[in-house]
Design an enzyme around this catalytic site. Sequence first.
Site, short mmCIF file in Angstrom:
data_model
loop_
_atom_site.label_atom_id
_atom_site.label_comp_id
_atom_site.label_asym_id
_atom_site.label_seq_id
_atom_site.Cartn_x
_atom_site.Cartn_y
_atom_site.Cartn_z
N GLU A 264 49.30 23.89 4.37
CA GLU A 264 47.94 24.28 3.97
C GLU A 264 47.80 24.17 2.46
O GLU A 264 48.64 24.68 1.72
CB GLU A 264 47.64 25.71 4.44
CG GLU A 264 47.55 25.81 5.95
CD GLU A 264 47.04 27.18 6.43
OE1 GLU A 264 46.72 28.04 5.56
OE2 GLU A 264 46.96 27.38 7.64
N HIS A 283 41.17 27.87 7.67
CA HIS A 283 41.75 29.23 7.73
C HIS A 283 40.66 30.30 7.56
O HIS A 283 40.72 31.14 6.66
CB HIS A 283 42.83 29.39 6.66
CG HIS A 283 43.90 30.37 7.06
ND1 HIS A 283 45.22 30.17 6.78
CD2 HIS A 283 43.84 31.55 7.71
CE1 HIS A 283 45.94 31.20 7.23
NE2 HIS A 283 45.11 32.04 7.81
#
Length: 531
Positions: A264, A283
């Site tokens: 990420e 997210h």
Amino acid sequence: MATYRVLVSDPISEKGVDALRTAPEIQVDVNTGLKPDELLAIIGDYHGLVVRSQTKVTPEVFAAAKNLKAIGRAGVGVDNIDRNAATDHGVVVMNTPSGNTISTAEHAFTLMLSLARNIPQAHATVIAGKWDRKSFEGVEMNGKRLAILGMGRIGTEFAKRAQAFGMHVVAYDPFLTAARAQGLKVELAETADLALAGADVVTLHIPLTDETNHILNKARLSSMNKGALVVNCARGGLVDEAAAKELLDSGHLAGIALDVYEVEPPPADHPLFAAKKAVFTPHLGASTAEAQENVGIEVAYQLKDFLVSGEIRNAVNMPNLDAKTLESVGPYLNLATALGKLLAKIGPGQVDALRVSYLGPVSELDTQLVTRTVLTGYLSGAHHEAQVNLVNAPAVAKALGLQITESTVAIATNWTELIEVSAVKGGETFTVAGTFFGNAPRIVHILGHNVETNTSGQFLFVENDDRPGVVGLLGSSLGTAGVNIANMSLSRNKSLSRAVTVIEVDSEPPVSLLETLRATPGILRVLSFGL
């Protein structure tokens, strides 16, 4: 003047910061966006730390955090906190599992529906000026078999919504009981493999650990029905993304929806981005106004209550100790500490195991914390190099090879309630025990002798041949040395012709007196210690 300092190193709601500041004992500093070296430079001044996902709490941070007692994570995942280092340094790590429950469950459910009905793809064509009604045929969720891996708060909320849509829910969670599954009206699977076999949809609500990494591997994904959908709003790494891409390309999987990724942010050329039927979000599971405020307030109260009153809620590296539990087991903790320390003082070194047994009303409580307190007292009383507290005591014991067990006392005793602590070395067992006289904790048994003495103070322990004159000698020797006796308990074992005397004194006896007593014929052992 404040007793504790708390650093808020990631943004949380103002109401959360205000909640911390309501305690006069706590000084709060909000300092977000710190670089790793900047955090290392200041963390030693703080007793508490509040983080979200940005701050990385590494072993180096814990090594520098000499005063740190607790970390509060505003959110569920604690991947950014090295839990082993936290435990080794005696730092409680608490998260906020309920604050973003609804937010994450709703987001995961939205991803599932968006995936099933091709919402993002259809939206893109409409705003591009197209009217393509044939390319986006979806599937209904009614009647589909849904596998939920992880039936905590979020998984449970997802299940409720799925049942309202007519889905058949199969759940796997290693801690889900049959009775609980029946109450939730879900089918209980004994393994993840059984939950996934023949599933049309899977949603993940479990933490990322060594055991759960790539829990959705090629074999498990292949066991799902052809045309199955995958949803992950939990943690990146739970899904083997390469395997998922392969099965999407082959047509076995119909689509995937991800809010979390193995890396990420994911790279722009992430292979799954080329999938025809896919939904991706950055997210956002906990990204609602309500969730952000809830987790900030929740973590603030948890940290405040721990520092001020000792309550522990939602800890990930030790048992919880909320106000109700503290009220029920609190009276036993001082006794547990004293018994552990006493056994360390009078028992042998390098024991193989520590055994804690319970009799009476205490045995009906959750004794996990009491046992841990005994262990903490024992290790601290044995002068081990590590600074031992309730958090790291099990880790210290494991490193020493010391086993600890607990059980219920199965032998007849003179007491209606008893905590018995035994050290086992080879074939020998060394035992101490304590109970309550009214509300007062008392030590009532030491190494085969029934005694009666306080659980705190300065003590002289004398073991001698059972013959006349020893007690008088002890009294006169202490008097000559100017040491006042506060309490004395005598016990004898006729079969062994041995006796012990436990003397509570007002001051520590001088070394010269101890040496004189040890050299006296008939006196076998003399120990001086504080509890």
